[in-house]
Design a protein around this motif. Structure first.
Motif, PDB file in Angstrom:
ATOM      1  N   ARG A 241      17.062   5.211   4.526  1.00 21.65           N
ATOM      2  CA  ARG A 241      17.227   5.886   3.244  1.00 21.65           C
ATOM      3  C   ARG A 241      16.418   5.276   2.099  1.00 21.65           C
ATOM      4  N   MET A 242      15.755   4.130   2.326  1.00 24.07           N
ATOM      5  CA  MET A 242      14.933   3.542   1.269  1.00 24.07           C
ATOM      6  C   MET A 242      13.849   4.503   0.799  1.00 24.07           C
ATOM      7  N   GLN A 243      13.420   5.412   1.690  1.00 19.83           N
ATOM      8  CA  GLN A 243      12.342   6.331   1.355  1.00 19.83           C
ATOM      9  C   GLN A 243      12.694   7.290   0.227  1.00 19.83           C
ATOM     10  N   SER A 244      13.975   7.376  -0.134  1.00 20.19           N
ATOM     11  CA  SER A 244      14.373   8.271  -1.218  1.00 20.19           C
ATOM     12  C   SER A 244      14.267   7.634  -2.599  1.00 20.19           C
TER      13      SER A 244
ATOM     14  N   GLY B   1       0.773  -1.234   0.000  1.00 13.52           N
ATOM     15  CA  GLY B   1       0.000   0.000   0.000  1.00 13.52           C
ATOM     16  C   GLY B   1       0.799   1.275   0.000  1.00 13.52           C
ATOM     17  N   TYR B   2       2.097   1.192  -0.260  1.00 11.23           N
ATOM     18  CA  TYR B   2       2.950   2.382  -0.259  1.00 11.23           C
ATOM     19  C   TYR B   2       3.023   3.020  -1.642  1.00 11.23           C
ATOM     20  N   ASN B   3       3.141   4.352  -1.680  1.00 10.63           N
ATOM     21  CA  ASN B   3       3.520   5.067  -2.897  1.00 10.63           C
ATOM     22  C   ASN B   3       5.023   5.327  -2.928  1.00 10.63           C
ATOM     23  N   PHE B   4       5.648   5.273  -1.749  1.00 13.10           N
ATOM     24  CA  PHE B   4       7.099   5.355  -1.577  1.00 13.10           C
ATOM     25  C   PHE B   4       7.470   4.355  -0.486  1.00 13.10           C
ATOM     26  N   PRO B   5       8.701   3.857  -0.472  1.00 13.02           N
ATOM     27  CA  PRO B   5       9.102   2.986   0.644  1.00 13.02           C
ATOM     28  C   PRO B   5       8.929   3.706   1.981  1.00 13.02           C
ATOM     29  N   PRO B   6       8.782   2.956   3.070  1.00 14.44           N
ATOM     30  CA  PRO B   6       8.466   3.581   4.367  1.00 14.44           C
ATOM     31  C   PRO B   6       9.603   4.434   4.919  1.00 14.44           C
ATOM     32  N   GLU B   7       9.219   5.310   5.832  1.00 17.09           N
ATOM     33  CA  GLU B   7      10.168   6.229   6.463  1.00 17.09           C
ATOM     34  C   GLU B   7      10.924   5.604   7.624  1.00 17.09           C
TER      35      GLU B   7
END
Length: 628
Positions: free
Chosen positions: A470-473, A113-119
């Motif tokens: 850093r996966m969120q980038s 359900g993510y649009n970007f990897p989690p923070e």
């Protein structure tokens, strides 16, 4: 050991009688300079210098110390560095950014359900890069043993008086920290009491981290006993971290908490040495890391701004602010679409992006009297090579530019201090990353922007090592950036961006800043303050700054709405004159104001006329320097 440190204790400093006063004094030294984000860490650097180490040794000690203090980064994060080697007279780039682990695909994250990897948490983690980066730099360019360089950090891990900023952040984030058993054990030392985090000034002990650092030093000692060279002994410690018992516990603890990192991921990862990217601005050669960082955006902006008479406009006049703001929008639009890991296909068009001809084309788009809310990525491919066509023109049209003018918080979520009376922007400036600057009389210069594993950090097992976030980038949708879609083994395009400049073939400036997407905005203005307006590094680091939010955020939020550009939004300093405000309003800007409009900038200026160093450390955080 010599028992003296020095700091100029004057309340203000001037280059001339008419120069602007500063809130902090500049640093001066003729032998060495050590500046970083925490006073204790700057002391660690000075200790290494006084024991005979060079700038690389001292920088590694400061890096290790800041990693041990948690508030801005930790040992499981990432390291990006530029080193000037006086023997070769060249600038070296160190890529110690971790990579996405096995199983980290766009399909995997979209399925959750993510649009970007989690923070936060174990699914936010890339492989740890800082330990490997530190040991690579030390082994190849330092002079000391790992044991010597880690000594201050190990002493801190055994127990140091924790400062309020970090202790209070543990308390604020305690509900999240309790989700991760190893983090709860380390950070919440008074579990069950009203205040569960350490008190300010309490001796904060990290037994697990100390054990991990001790194992690394033991590996080095054993290798030396067996006749290995200094370099090979340091790399024996490297092997123990990435393939030995430390790695096994790291992976076990990561996977137990739902993370993806495997032993093979750690073993395959290596720090890389690269040729930095560079442009010449009015006779000054400016160096940045490659396009896996946002660093080239500053180089692009300098190429664009070379087409304007900035000095003639006047510092921070409405015309100057407008022109620099527009240049940043143009170049960040390119960053958002074209930057990514150069070791993965497709190949980024960096020759075109950094060409002077492309910059002239982009500069021609700047309208002199109003903000352009619809600026998007350009087409650098014709400037790559004759006849080259952009393979993404169709994608650019599909992408569109949904510019939502609704006001939103500029701060990445991980930097927000819930319940604080400080503004969200100030909170962002003070958290999440740090910088390390070091130089010595032999000519070694180091600029590092390390980050990752900041509080609230998920610790991997009993290693005491916090995992990166850093996966969120990465992006999950190629329409946002076809070069930065997550896949195993790939580096995310990060905001982290150390800087160096040479003039007449000699070091001129070494500088860096914390602050997420604002880093190259702040550094661009700092550099122009010195190069075009003749400020000292201390004056330039404290000067009023401005920021654009007309870009895609690289951190914070897992929904597309969290990251969208906000056209025309500008953060200005409280001191901005009313006349300037009125002119900017007529140009279509949506203004907000604060008394701090830049992250903490740390810098060293090389005064070749007097054979000395000038150190600058801005008044916007806890950053601190020592020179001799």
């Amino acid at each position: 050991m010599k028992r003296f440190f020095t700091l100029c204790l004057c309340l203000a400093a001037t280059l001339s009688a008419s120069a602007q006063q500063t809130q902090k004094p500049p640093l001066h030294g003729k032998n060495w300079m050590a500046i970083t984000g925490k006073p204790l860490a700057a002391t660690a650097g000075s200790m290494i210098f006084q024991r005979g180490g060079n700038a690389v040794d001292a920088a590694c000690a400061m890096l290790a110390a800041t990693c041990t203090m948690w508030d801005v980064l930790s040992w499981g994060g990432e390291t990006q560095a530029l080193i000037y080697n006086p023997k070769t007279k060249k600038v070296i780039a160190i890529n110690a950014m971790g990579v996405a682990p096995t199983g980290a695909t766009a399909k995997f994250f979209k399925g959750k359900g993510y649009n970007f990897p989690p923070e936060y948490g174990p699914l936010a983690a890339t492989t740890p890069g800082t330990p490997g980066g530190l040991m690579h730099m030390l082994a190849n360019y330092g002079t000391m043993s790992l044991e010597q360089v880690l000594a201050p950090a190990m002493e801190m891990a055994a127990g140091y008086p924790i400062e309020a900023q970090t202790a209070n952040s543990f308390e604020r984030e305690k509900d999240r920290l309790k989700q991760w058993p190893y983090s709860k054990k380390v950070f919440l030392t008074h579990l069950g009491e009203k205040r569960e985090a350490p008190e300010t000034g309490e001796i904060f002990v990290q037994k697990d981290l100390l054990a991990t650092l001790t194992k690394m030093v033991e590996a080095e000692k054993n290798a030396l006993k067996n006749g290995k060279s200094r370099k090979d002994a340091i790399m024996a410690a490297y092997d123990r971290f990435y393939t030995g018992d430390i790695a096994k516990e790291f992976v076990r603890g990561c996977q137990e908490q739902g993370g993806l990192i495997t032993m093979q991921d750690l073993a395959k990862w290596k720090p890389l040495e690269e040729e930095p990217l560079t442009v010449n601005y009015k006779g000054i050669d400016v160096y940045k890391l490659k396009q896996w960082t946002q660093g080239p955006v500053m180089l692009q902006a300098l190429n664009v701004l070379e087409n304007f008479d900035l000095k003639g406009m006047g510092h921070n006049s409405a015309k100057y602010i407008h022109t620099v703001y527009q240049a940043m929008n143009l170049t960040f639009a390119d960053r958002d679409f074209y930057y990514g890991d150069s070791y993965f296909a497709p190949q980024e068009p960096m020759k075109g992006l950094l060409s002077k001809e492309y910059a002239k084309q982009r500069a021609s788009l700047i309208q002199p009297d109003k903000n352009n809310p619809y600026i998007g990525p350009g087409d650098p491919y014709p400037f790559e090579a004759k006849g080259t066509k952009n393979p993404y023109l169709k994608l650019l049209k599909q992408r569109g530019y949904e510019m939502d003018t609704t006001k939103r918080n500029f701060a990445p979520t991980h930097d927000i201090r819930n319940g604080s009376s400080l503004s969200d922007y100030q909170q962002r400036l003070w958290l999440g990353t740090t910088t390390v600057e070091a130089a010595d009389k032999e000519g070694w210069v180091v600029s590092i922007t390390p980050s990752g594993g900041w509080n609230p950090a998920c610790i991997a097992g009993n290693t005491g090592v916090g995992m990166s976030q850093r996966m969120q980038s990465f992006v999950l949708d190629a329409s946002l950036n076809p070069f930065n879609v997550v896949e195993p083994g790939k580096r995310p395009r990060v905001t982290l961006t150390p800087s160096m400049a040479l003039k007449d073939g000699k070091p001129f400036l070494s500088f860096a800043v914390q602050g997420g997407d604002t880093q190259d905005q702040n550094l661009l203005q700092f550099f122009l303050n010195v190069a075009d307006f003749g400020m000292s590094v201390q004056q330039a680091s404290e000067a009023a700054n401005f920021n654009t939010n007309q870009l895609w955020l690289s951190l914070g939020g897992t929904k597309t709405e969290d990251r969208k550009p906000k056209p025309g939004q500008i953060l200005l300093h409280d001191s901005t004159p009313e006349a300037v405000r009125e002119q900017l309003k007529k140009m279509g800007y949506i203004m907000s104001f604060d008394d701090r409009t830049s992250g903490p900038i740390n810098a060293i200026y090389f005064d070749w006329k007097h054979s000395s160093f000038w150190g600058g450390s801005s008044n916007h955080g806890e950053d601190y320097g020592i020179g001799w």
